[in-house]
Scaffold this motif. Sequence first.
Motif, PDB file in Angstrom:
ATOM      1  N   ARG A   1       0.840  -1.192   0.000  1.00 30.25           N
ATOM      2  CA  ARG A   1       0.000   0.000   0.000  1.00 30.25           C
ATOM      3  C   ARG A   1       0.879   1.246   0.000  1.00 30.25           C
ATOM      4  NH1 ARG A   1      -3.803  -1.299   5.067  1.00 30.25           N
ATOM      5  NH2 ARG A   1      -4.923   0.572   4.365  1.00 30.25           N
ATOM      6  N   PHE A   2       0.477   2.230  -0.805  1.00 28.36           N
ATOM      7  CA  PHE A   2       1.260   3.446  -1.000  1.00 28.36           C
ATOM      8  C   PHE A   2       0.355   4.654  -0.768  1.00 28.36           C
ATOM      9  CE2 PHE A   2       3.053   0.044  -3.412  1.00 28.36           C
ATOM     10  CZ  PHE A   2       4.420   0.208  -3.333  1.00 28.36           C
ATOM     11  N   LEU A   3       0.885   5.639  -0.065  1.00 29.22           N
ATOM     12  CA  LEU A   3       0.136   6.864   0.209  1.00 29.22           C
ATOM     13  C   LEU A   3       1.067   8.059   0.035  1.00 29.22           C
ATOM     14  CD1 LEU A   3      -2.610   8.021   1.315  1.00 29.22           C
ATOM     15  CD2 LEU A   3      -1.503   8.017   3.574  1.00 29.22           C
ATOM     16  N   THR A   4       0.634   9.030  -0.742  1.00 30.09           N
ATOM     17  CA  THR A   4       1.408  10.257  -0.911  1.00 30.09           C
ATOM     18  C   THR A   4       0.560  11.455  -0.511  1.00 30.09           C
ATOM     19  OG1 THR A   4       0.805  10.150  -3.269  1.00 30.09           O
ATOM     20  CG2 THR A   4       3.039   9.509  -2.675  1.00 30.09           C
ATOM     21  N   ARG A   5       1.240  12.471  -0.010  1.00 28.83           N
ATOM     22  CA  ARG A   5       0.584  13.729   0.346  1.00 28.83           C
ATOM     23  C   ARG A   5       1.311  14.861  -0.364  1.00 28.83           C
ATOM     24  NH1 ARG A   5       0.239  16.439   6.429  1.00 28.83           N
ATOM     25  NH2 ARG A   5      -1.625  17.718   6.050  1.00 28.83           N
ATOM     26  N   VAL A   6       0.551  15.743  -0.993  1.00 35.65           N
ATOM     27  CA  VAL A   6       1.101  16.921  -1.667  1.00 35.65           C
ATOM     28  C   VAL A   6       0.363  18.124  -1.099  1.00 35.65           C
ATOM     29  CG1 VAL A   6       1.493  18.082  -3.859  1.00 35.65           C
ATOM     30  CG2 VAL A   6       1.590  15.575  -3.731  1.00 35.65           C
TER      31      VAL A   6
END
Length: 418
Positions: free
Chosen positions: A273-278
Motif C-alpha cells: 500500500r502506497f500513500l502520498t501527500r502533496v
Amino acid sequence: MKRRSLMLFSLALLGASTVPGLASAADYRVALAGNAFVTQAPAHAKEEITDAGLANWTSPATVTSIWFRMDAPGSAALALDARLAGSSTSRIRATVAGRDYDVALSGTDTKTYAIGTINIPAAGYVRVDLKGVNKDGGYFGDVSALRVSTDVPLHYANDADNYYWSRRGPSVHLGFKVPANTEYFYTELTVPPGQDKVGSYYMANGFNGGYFGIQVNGPHERRVLFSIWDADSGAKTTLVNKGPDVVDNGFGGEGTGGQSYLIYDWKAGHTYRFLTRVRPDGAGNTDFSAWFLAPEGGGKWRLIATWKRPQTTTYHAGVYSFLESFIDTNGYLGRSARYGNQWARDTAGRWTEITAARFTGDATAANKQRMDFAGGVDSGMFYLKNGGFFADYVNINQTFNRPATGTTPAVDVNALPQ
C-alpha cells in the motif's frame, strides 16, 4: 530439432532476387546494437552488445538472442552480417523457429552469410539465438546485423540514436484524473510471482514533481523509492524529514532532484500500500510526503520521507503509475504488475474512488521500436506489462475502467508518522 549445415556464401546486399519464392520481399537490416541481448553467459563472460553489434565472442556457452516482429504469418529468409577477428575460421549456430542452422565464417571483411528460410505460423516476435560451435582462434566472430527478407511487414528497433532506450524496453503508464485540491493519493500494488525481474521499477504513486514505488535493484537488493525533482527554475528540493533506515541523496541523469529510499526485501505476490501527500506550505513551496505499508510489516505505515520543492504551489496533479525496465542489458526480460484500489482525498477530508485510467506509453512504445507492452484491467485491478517480446500487445492511448470497490482506505491520516 533438425540440424542442417548451409554452404557459406556472401552477398553484397540481401535483396528480393536472392530469396527463392519471395519475389516481392522487402529487405530489412535488424541491427544487433538495438535488437540483441546476451541472454546466457558463464561467469566473467566477455561478450557484449556494443554500438557495432555482438563483440568479444569467445565462449561456446554464451547465447546471444536477436528479436524482430512479423506482423502476420509468412516466410522470411535470414542471413547474418559478420566478420572474423582473432580466428581464421569458425562455425556458429543459429537457432530459430525450432531448427538449428550451422554457418561457417571466414575472413576479416564483413560479409553476409545465409542462414535459411523460416516459416512463421502467426504474427509476433521471432527469436534468433546465436551460439558458437568451434573456432581455430580466440573469437567466434563479430556480428553486426541480422538480415531479413520477407513480404511480411516487420517491426524492430531501427532508430540508432535511441537504441539504448529500445534495449531497455517500452515504459507504460496509467494516468488518473483526481478531484481538485487532492491532498492524499492512495494505491495498492502487487507484483505477481516470477515478474520481479532485476532492473524493474513498479511505480505506484506518480504526480507532477515526483514518483513513489518499488524496485528490484539487484539479485539481493530491493528498494522502496521516493523521488522529487528540483523546481523548474533549478531551485533545489530539500529534505524535511525521513523515516528510520531511509537513505537520502540527490539524483541526476533524467533530471535532478532529491531521492529517498528504503532497502526493503518486498515479496512478489504480496500486496503493498502506497500513500502520498502533496500540500503547499503557504510560503510559495510545496511539501511532498510518502508512506509505505507492507503486509509483513505488522500493518503499520512507514514514513519514507518529506521533501520540500521550492517555487511550487500545488496539490496532487498529473497523477499516474508506471512500469519500466531501467537496466538495458535486462530489457529482454518480461515483467508485469497489478495496480488497484486507487483513492483520492481532498483538503476537506472527502475520499473519492478513482476507477478510470488512461493507458499510455513512452516514445519506444509510441514509435513501435518495441511492441511488447500491454495494459488494461484484470481481476478487478489495472495491470501493466512490458518486456519479454510477447505477441499480443495492447494499443496505447485508450482508457480502461475497473470495477469500484466502494471501500474507503482504512487510513487515519492524523496518525501517520511524520
